[in-house]
Design a protein around this motif. Structure first.
Motif: not given
Length: 175
Positions: A64-87
């Motif tokens: 997961k830490a291999t830059i360029g090979f690991a899959g990557e997502w960027e999430i933007t939203g409200t600072s300090s907001a709680e969210l669920t992440m489901d794969f």
């Protein structure tokens, strides 16, 4: 008897009307109804999980830490907001014609994230992609998520390009 009941009703109404005008003191206070609507939540896949060239019969992993090979997502939203992440994770990669299939697997430690409290390119924690997780977006309202995994080509694996969709769903929890 009916006449008596009618007169009694009129008397009660008269007392209520006349007595209702003698309010001695009345106070009122108002409050406001307030709400803050969080900014919309956005997620963008910025890098595919890339195993590169795979040899039949030889297991291959991407950390997961291999830059360029690991899959990557960027999430933007409200600072300090709680969210669920489901794969939603595949268990098989397929060739374009779907004739070839290769097993893919994701362990409980195959996901890292940066919650935005530090350098956005440095992980601040890990997640188990095999079930939903709850986290808070850090400062700046940004979060980055990386995923690694392992493929298991058979000795008789059919040559070709293989792919599978990895889906990350994010939603505010309301907390």
């Amino acid at each position: 008897m009916r006449s008596f009941i009618n007169r009694l009703i009129l008397l009660v109404i008269a007392v209520l009307v006349i007595g209702g005008g003698n309010v001695m003191a009345q106070e009122r206070a108002a409050i406001q109804a307030l709400a803050t609507v969080v900014s919309s939540l956005s997620i963008v896949g910025t890098n595919n999980l890339q195993f590169g060239t795979v040899t039949p019969g030889v297991t291959k992993s991407v950390d997961k830490a291999t830059i360029g090979f690991a899959g990557e997502w960027e999430i933007t939203g409200t600072s300090s907001a709680e969210l669920t992440m489901d794969f939603t994770l595949p268990d098989t990669m397929r060739t374009v014609d779907s004739l070839g299939a290769m097993r893919i697997d994701f362990s409980a430690t195959d996901v890292a994230f940066s919650d935005g409290t530090g350098n956005q390119s440095t992980p601040t924690g890990t997640l188990n992609p095999n079930g939903p997780s709850v986290r808070r977006i850090g400062g700046g309202g940004m979060m980055t998520v990386w995923i690694g995994g392992t493929v298991y080509p058979r000795v008789s694996q059919t040559g070709g390009d293989y792919s599978a969709e990895i889906l990350l769903t994010v939603a505010y929890t309301g907390s």
